[in-house]
Design a protein around this motif. Structure first.
Motif, PDB file in Angstrom:
ATOM      1  N   ALA A 161      41.767  44.956  25.618  1.00  0.00           N
ATOM      2  CA  ALA A 161      40.479  45.608  25.833  1.00  0.00           C
ATOM      3  C   ALA A 161      40.651  46.604  26.962  1.00  0.00           C
ATOM      4  CB  ALA A 161      39.387  44.593  26.163  1.00  0.00           C
ATOM      5  N   ALA A 162      39.803  47.624  27.005  1.00  0.00           N
ATOM      6  CA  ALA A 162      39.955  48.707  27.969  1.00  0.00           C
ATOM      7  C   ALA A 162      38.617  49.059  28.576  1.00  0.00           C
ATOM      8  CB  ALA A 162      40.575  49.941  27.308  1.00  0.00           C
ATOM      9  N   ALA A 163      38.674  49.589  29.796  1.00  0.00           N
ATOM     10  CA  ALA A 163      37.499  50.092  30.502  1.00  0.00           C
ATOM     11  C   ALA A 163      37.946  51.235  31.410  1.00  0.00           C
ATOM     12  CB  ALA A 163      36.807  48.997  31.304  1.00  0.00           C
ATOM     13  N   ILE A 164      36.986  52.013  31.891  1.00  0.00           N
ATOM     14  CA  ILE A 164      37.280  53.242  32.617  1.00  0.00           C
ATOM     15  C   ILE A 164      36.724  53.150  34.028  1.00  0.00           C
ATOM     16  CG2 ILE A 164      36.869  55.744  32.664  1.00  0.00           C
ATOM     17  CD1 ILE A 164      36.641  55.635  29.642  1.00  0.00           C
ATOM     18  N   ALA A 165      37.464  53.711  34.976  1.00  0.00           N
ATOM     19  CA  ALA A 165      37.017  53.897  36.359  1.00  0.00           C
ATOM     20  C   ALA A 165      37.347  55.329  36.760  1.00  0.00           C
ATOM     21  CB  ALA A 165      37.697  52.909  37.299  1.00  0.00           C
TER      22      ALA A 165
ATOM     23  N   ALA B  82      48.582  41.842  37.864  1.00  0.00           N
ATOM     24  CA  ALA B  82      47.590  41.240  36.967  1.00  0.00           C
ATOM     25  C   ALA B  82      46.779  40.136  37.620  1.00  0.00           C
ATOM     26  CB  ALA B  82      48.302  40.672  35.730  1.00  0.00           C
ATOM     27  N   ARG B  83      47.191  39.650  38.767  1.00  0.00           N
ATOM     28  CA  ARG B  83      46.551  38.484  39.352  1.00  0.00           C
ATOM     29  C   ARG B  83      45.110  38.793  39.746  1.00  0.00           C
ATOM     30  NH1 ARG B  83      48.018  33.649  41.394  1.00  0.00           N
ATOM     31  NH2 ARG B  83      46.782  32.778  43.079  1.00  0.00           N
ATOM     32  N   GLY B  84      44.176  37.953  39.258  1.00  0.00           N
ATOM     33  CA  GLY B  84      42.774  38.063  39.636  1.00  0.00           C
ATOM     34  C   GLY B  84      42.016  39.194  38.990  1.00  0.00           C
ATOM     35  N   SER B  85      42.602  39.871  38.025  1.00  0.00           N
ATOM     36  CA  SER B  85      41.914  41.026  37.448  1.00  0.00           C
ATOM     37  C   SER B  85      40.640  40.635  36.710  1.00  0.00           C
ATOM     38  CB  SER B  85      42.859  41.772  36.512  1.00  0.00           C
ATOM     39  OG  SER B  85      43.329  40.913  35.490  1.00  0.00           O
ATOM     40  N   SER B  86      40.617  39.473  36.068  1.00  0.00           N
ATOM     41  CA  SER B  86      39.428  39.031  35.346  1.00  0.00           C
ATOM     42  C   SER B  86      38.651  37.953  36.097  1.00  0.00           C
ATOM     43  CB  SER B  86      39.821  38.502  33.970  1.00  0.00           C
ATOM     44  OG  SER B  86      40.727  37.423  34.090  1.00  0.00           O
ATOM     45  N   ALA B  87      39.059  37.642  37.312  1.00  0.00           N
ATOM     46  CA  ALA B  87      38.380  36.605  38.092  1.00  0.00           C
ATOM     47  C   ALA B  87      37.625  37.160  39.290  1.00  0.00           C
ATOM     48  CB  ALA B  87      39.382  35.559  38.576  1.00  0.00           C
ATOM     49  N   TRP B  88      37.910  38.392  39.710  1.00  0.00           N
ATOM     50  CA  TRP B  88      37.274  38.972  40.888  1.00  0.00           C
ATOM     51  C   TRP B  88      36.408  40.148  40.489  1.00  0.00           C
ATOM     52  CZ3 TRP B  88      42.621  39.202  43.688  1.00  0.00           C
ATOM     53  CH2 TRP B  88      43.008  37.902  44.016  1.00  0.00           C
ATOM     54  N   CYS B  89      35.363  40.353  41.271  1.00  0.00           N
ATOM     55  CA  CYS B  89      34.415  41.426  41.000  1.00  0.00           C
ATOM     56  C   CYS B  89      35.026  42.769  41.409  1.00  0.00           C
ATOM     57  CB  CYS B  89      33.113  41.186  41.755  1.00  0.00           C
ATOM     58  SG  CYS B  89      31.929  42.536  41.638  1.00  0.00           S
ATOM     59  N   PRO B  90      34.923  43.804  40.586  1.00  0.00           N
ATOM     60  CA  PRO B  90      35.448  45.112  40.988  1.00  0.00           C
ATOM     61  C   PRO B  90      34.690  45.732  42.149  1.00  0.00           C
ATOM     62  CG  PRO B  90      35.164  44.980  38.606  1.00  0.00           C
ATOM     63  CD  PRO B  90      34.485  43.789  39.190  1.00  0.00           C
ATOM     64  N   GLY B  91      33.434  45.306  42.377  1.00  0.00           N
ATOM     65  CA  GLY B  91      32.642  45.912  43.425  1.00  0.00           C
ATOM     66  C   GLY B  91      32.833  45.292  44.793  1.00  0.00           C
ATOM     67  N   CYS B  92      32.737  43.959  44.874  1.00  0.00           N
ATOM     68  CA  CYS B  92      32.801  43.274  46.167  1.00  0.00           C
ATOM     69  C   CYS B  92      34.043  42.418  46.327  1.00  0.00           C
ATOM     70  CB  CYS B  92      31.553  42.419  46.361  1.00  0.00           C
ATOM     71  SG  CYS B  92      31.330  41.148  45.089  1.00  0.00           S
ATOM     72  N   ASP B  93      34.897  42.318  45.307  1.00  0.00           N
ATOM     73  CA  ASP B  93      36.134  41.550  45.370  1.00  0.00           C
ATOM     74  C   ASP B  93      35.879  40.074  45.638  1.00  0.00           C
ATOM     75  OD1 ASP B  93      38.857  41.670  44.924  1.00  0.00           O
ATOM     76  OD2 ASP B  93      39.339  41.715  47.055  1.00  0.00           O
TER      77      ASP B  93
ATOM     78  N   LEU C  24      35.499  43.895  32.520  1.00  0.00           N
ATOM     79  CA  LEU C  24      35.547  43.875  33.983  1.00  0.00           C
ATOM     80  C   LEU C  24      36.998  43.877  34.474  1.00  0.00           C
ATOM     81  CD1 LEU C  24      32.693  41.356  34.855  1.00  0.00           C
ATOM     82  CD2 LEU C  24      32.618  43.846  34.892  1.00  0.00           C
ATOM     83  N   ALA C  25      37.857  43.175  33.763  1.00  0.00           N
ATOM     84  CA  ALA C  25      39.275  43.202  34.140  1.00  0.00           C
ATOM     85  C   ALA C  25      39.856  44.598  33.970  1.00  0.00           C
ATOM     86  CB  ALA C  25      40.053  42.195  33.301  1.00  0.00           C
ATOM     87  N   GLY C  26      39.435  45.312  32.931  1.00  0.00           N
ATOM     88  CA  GLY C  26      39.899  46.680  32.758  1.00  0.00           C
ATOM     89  C   GLY C  26      39.468  47.585  33.896  1.00  0.00           C
ATOM     90  N   VAL C  27      38.258  47.382  34.417  1.00  0.00           N
ATOM     91  CA  VAL C  27      37.801  48.166  35.573  1.00  0.00           C
ATOM     92  C   VAL C  27      38.658  47.851  36.793  1.00  0.00           C
ATOM     93  CG1 VAL C  27      35.848  48.606  37.114  1.00  0.00           C
ATOM     94  CG2 VAL C  27      35.456  48.320  34.670  1.00  0.00           C
ATOM     95  N   ASN C  28      38.971  46.586  37.005  1.00  0.00           N
ATOM     96  CA  ASN C  28      39.841  46.211  38.128  1.00  0.00           C
ATOM     97  C   ASN C  28      41.221  46.855  38.008  1.00  0.00           C
ATOM     98  OD1 ASN C  28      38.550  44.604  40.109  1.00  0.00           O
ATOM     99  ND2 ASN C  28      38.475  42.876  38.695  1.00  0.00           N
ATOM    100  N   LEU C  29      41.796  46.849  36.812  1.00  0.00           N
ATOM    101  CA  LEU C  29      43.120  47.432  36.624  1.00  0.00           C
ATOM    102  C   LEU C  29      43.095  48.942  36.833  1.00  0.00           C
ATOM    103  CD1 LEU C  29      44.192  45.400  33.455  1.00  0.00           C
ATOM    104  CD2 LEU C  29      44.893  44.997  35.809  1.00  0.00           C
ATOM    105  N   ALA C  30      42.065  49.602  36.308  1.00  0.00           N
ATOM    106  CA  ALA C  30      41.958  51.049  36.521  1.00  0.00           C
ATOM    107  C   ALA C  30      41.778  51.373  38.003  1.00  0.00           C
ATOM    108  CB  ALA C  30      40.794  51.600  35.703  1.00  0.00           C
ATOM    109  N   LYS C  31      41.023  50.540  38.723  1.00  0.00           N
ATOM    110  CA  LYS C  31      40.838  50.748  40.163  1.00  0.00           C
ATOM    111  C   LYS C  31      42.167  50.607  40.899  1.00  0.00           C
ATOM    112  CE  LYS C  31      39.524  47.235  42.461  1.00  0.00           C
ATOM    113  NZ  LYS C  31      38.769  46.100  43.020  1.00  0.00           N
ATOM    114  N   ARG C  32      42.969  49.633  40.549  1.00  0.00           N
ATOM    115  CA  ARG C  32      44.251  49.445  41.227  1.00  0.00           C
ATOM    116  C   ARG C  32      45.203  50.613  40.951  1.00  0.00           C
ATOM    117  NH1 ARG C  32      45.019  42.962  39.760  1.00  0.00           N
ATOM    118  NH2 ARG C  32      43.200  42.262  40.977  1.00  0.00           N
ATOM    119  N   ALA C  33      45.127  51.186  39.756  1.00  0.00           N
ATOM    120  CA  ALA C  33      45.978  52.338  39.463  1.00  0.00           C
ATOM    121  C   ALA C  33      45.558  53.563  40.265  1.00  0.00           C
ATOM    122  CB  ALA C  33      45.932  52.640  37.967  1.00  0.00           C
TER     123      ALA C  33
END
Length: 596
Positions: free
Chosen positions: A295-299, A450-461, A487-496
């Motif tokens: 699955a994919a998401a955009i940031a 990949a750690r925590g990408s689907s367990a943590w909030c992209p906004g407040c971590d 939400l995990a896709g948003v986290n991954l895009a943010k890290r990139a």
């Protein structure tokens, strides 16, 4: 050269088959069956010489020399395998009276050096893990320094090897073990990598959408002189999807034989748009989902920081994932049954043993066929996913696609069956296909933690909650939520986006961000990504009443359409030949009773 409109070189692989063969000296045509036979003789010579050389070099001194990286004159070993083997004095031997050209010897030593250099890393890891292995408890102590660190999955495999070695030895292994102490020499594949040779053995040219390969092949199984090696000119068609592409160089192929005959595994170099990850402002994060392939998401990054609409896209595998799981279960069943019959055959009478061996051979053939089917479906699934994800990123104007680092991704905690299914998925092939497809449009694929990408909030971590089950996620603090994969896709895009200036790249690997940084991603009402295409179902006419058929009269009334199914879509069938589509052949069925 960098900047808008700049290009870069990249290599890619493809396969093709010869449709014409002629003798290069006389111009007389040669049958393709005869070519397959002569190629088989070449592969037999290469395979036998390679197996003999690997068996002769299977000792710890070989891996010590490879780890040191120096030859006998303390010079650095070159990257070319056949040159490094010549400096070390590693040469294959052939049967008495058999003449083999020196360029074929280059092919043999290059393949052997590739295998040994790959196993040198495993030898170092086994030596480090065996020093911390406790045979009584079967546990491996944690590493002391960072130099001894290996991935958890690799450590588990080595631990099983050490336990089996201690059981065979009847006690604790003495000292540090090497790879030669815990396993035997690897088997060599029947192939000939012509890229290690020069024009004296093979050369390739391209003209009129065809590839012409001139290669020297033996005329008998055991050639005794140079006369029994003759040049053959093979002609193969360039695949249709390569027509019109900016290809700058065609490389010598690798020759293999499969059930259909001679197969070319070719490589080529082409010009593609140069990606600029350091100037990226829009990124797409791809999360490997347990329910589907990804699955994919955009940031996006703007004047106010990072933002996302938290609306993602989920890949539809068209039922191929279920088919893969079924084939995997079938292959495991065949493997279990063959292993059981092998144990029974060990103590059975001679007459029964021969019958059991015949059944085992049949089971092995079926298991091989299942593996071939799984390989085809994995490739189809990978390229179809890559095409869909690349189109999604290109429509969003993204310059970077972030994927999870597969070396840190393990399938654990979901049960034995689900863990096995996730581990056998086509993720690694999907990453390679995605990197290849995205590079064609100038988008760079970056690996992120990949750690925590689907367990943590992209906004407040902060940790997310699951109010609606496993597939839903919600942050009470930021008031954002939805599908956990999105939400995990948003986290991954943010890290990139945050680590794009610190990305490292090793030779032959994609760029990687090693450390995950955090910055708040605010929800934006603006639409950053494209609207995912959804299948439109056929309408059902429910207003017309059901008409009772009158006997003896041909009714001229409208009949209500059947209820629409989720598989009834108006989308056309993917074209034949598309690497991301299944081969669909429509044939007219003839009735045996009426002939229509």
């Amino acid at each position: 050269m960098t900047g808008p409109g700049s290009t870069a070189l990249r290599q890619f692989a493809f396969t093709t088959r010869a449709h014409l063969a002629v003798d290069d000296a006389t111009g007389e045509p040669i049958g393709l069956d005869d070519v397959d036979t002569r190629v088989g003789w070449l592969l037999d010579l290469v395979t036998a010489a390679g197996a003999e050389l690997v068996s002769r070099l299977w000792h710890s001194a070989t891996f010590d020399a490879l780890a040191a990286g120096l030859d006998r004159q303390d010079r650095r070993l070159p990257a070319q395998g056949h040159v490094a083997a010549a400096r070390l004095g590693w040469t294959p031997s052939y049967p008495d009276g058999v003449y083999v050209p020196s360029r074929v010897t280059r092919v043999v030593t290059a393949q052997v050096m590739t295998t040994l250099r790959t196993l040198a890393y495993r030898d170092t890891a086994i030596a480090a893990l065996s020093a911390r292995f406790d045979a009584a408890s079967g546990a491996v102590a944690p590493p002391i320094g960072s130099a001894d660190y290996v991935s958890a999955g690799f450590a588990r495999g080595v631990r099983r090897q050490l336990i089996a070695c201690s059981r065979r030895g009847g006690g604790a292994p003495a000292g540090r073990l090497r790879i030669t102490d815990v396993q035997g020499p690897p088997q060599t594949s029947a192939m000939a990598r012509l890229s290690a040779a020069d024009r004296q053995l093979a050369q390739i040219t391209a003209a009129e959408r065809e590839l012409v390969l001139t290669v020297k092949l033996p005329t008998c199984p055991a050639p005794v002189g140079r006369v029994q090696w003759r040049r053959v000119r093979l002609t193969a068609a360039i695949p249709a999807h390569l027509h019109g592409r900016a290809i700058t160089d065609w490389h010598l192929p690798t020759l293999v034989l499969d059930r259909r005959g001679l197969l070319w595994r070719c490589a080529a170099t082409e010009l593609v748009p140069a990606g600029e990850p350091k100037s990226a402002i829009v990124a797409v994060g791809v999360d490997w989902s347990p329910s589907t392939l990804g699955a994919a998401a955009i940031a996006a990054e703007g004047p106010g920081g990072l933002s996302s609409d938290y609306r993602g896209w989920t890949y539809d595998d068209r039922g191929l994932g279920v088919k893969l799981a079924r084939l995997q279960a079938e292959g495991q069943m065949l493997h279990t049954k063959a292993a059981r019959l092998t144990r029974l055959a060990a103590t059975a009478p001679p007459a029964v043993r021969s019958q059991l061996k015949e059944k085992i051979a049949i089971l092995d053939e079926h298991r091989t066929a299942v593996g071939v089917k799984r390989g085809k479906i994995n490739r189809e699934l990978a390229f179809h996913f890559a095409r869909q994800a690349t189109d999604y990123a290109a429509a969003a104007g993204a310059q970077v696609i972030a994927v999870e680092d597969l070396s840190t991704l393990e399938a654990r905690g979901r049960g034995r069956v689900n863990n096995n299914r996730a581990a056998q998925s086509a993720r690694r092939q999907a990453v390679a296909a995605l990197a290849h497809t995205a590079a064609g449009v100038g988008i760079t694929v970056i690996s992120v933690p990949a750690r925590g990408s689907s367990a943590w909030c992209p906004g407040c971590d902060e940790p997310l909650v699951r109010p609606g089950g496993y597939h839903d996620a919600w942050c009470p603090r930021c008031q954002v939520g939805g599908n956990r994969d999105h939400l995990a896709g948003v986290n991954l895009a943010k890290r990139a986006l945050l680590g794009r200036n610190k990305a490292t790249r090793r030779r032959g690997q994609m760029p990687a961000v090693r450390v995950a940084e955090h910055a708040p991603v605010r929800p934006s009402p603006d639409k950053h990504g494209p609207t995912p295409s959804r299948p439109r179902h056929r309408r059902v006419r429910r207003s017309l009443p059901t008409v009772t058929r009158r006997l003896g009269v041909t009714p001229n009334k409208h009949v209500p359409a059947p209820q629409a199914s989720v598989w009834d879509t108006v989308k056309p069938t993917p074209p034949h030949g598309d690497p991301g589509s299944r081969d669909t052949r429509l044939s007219h069925t003839i009735c045996h009773w009426c002939g229509r």
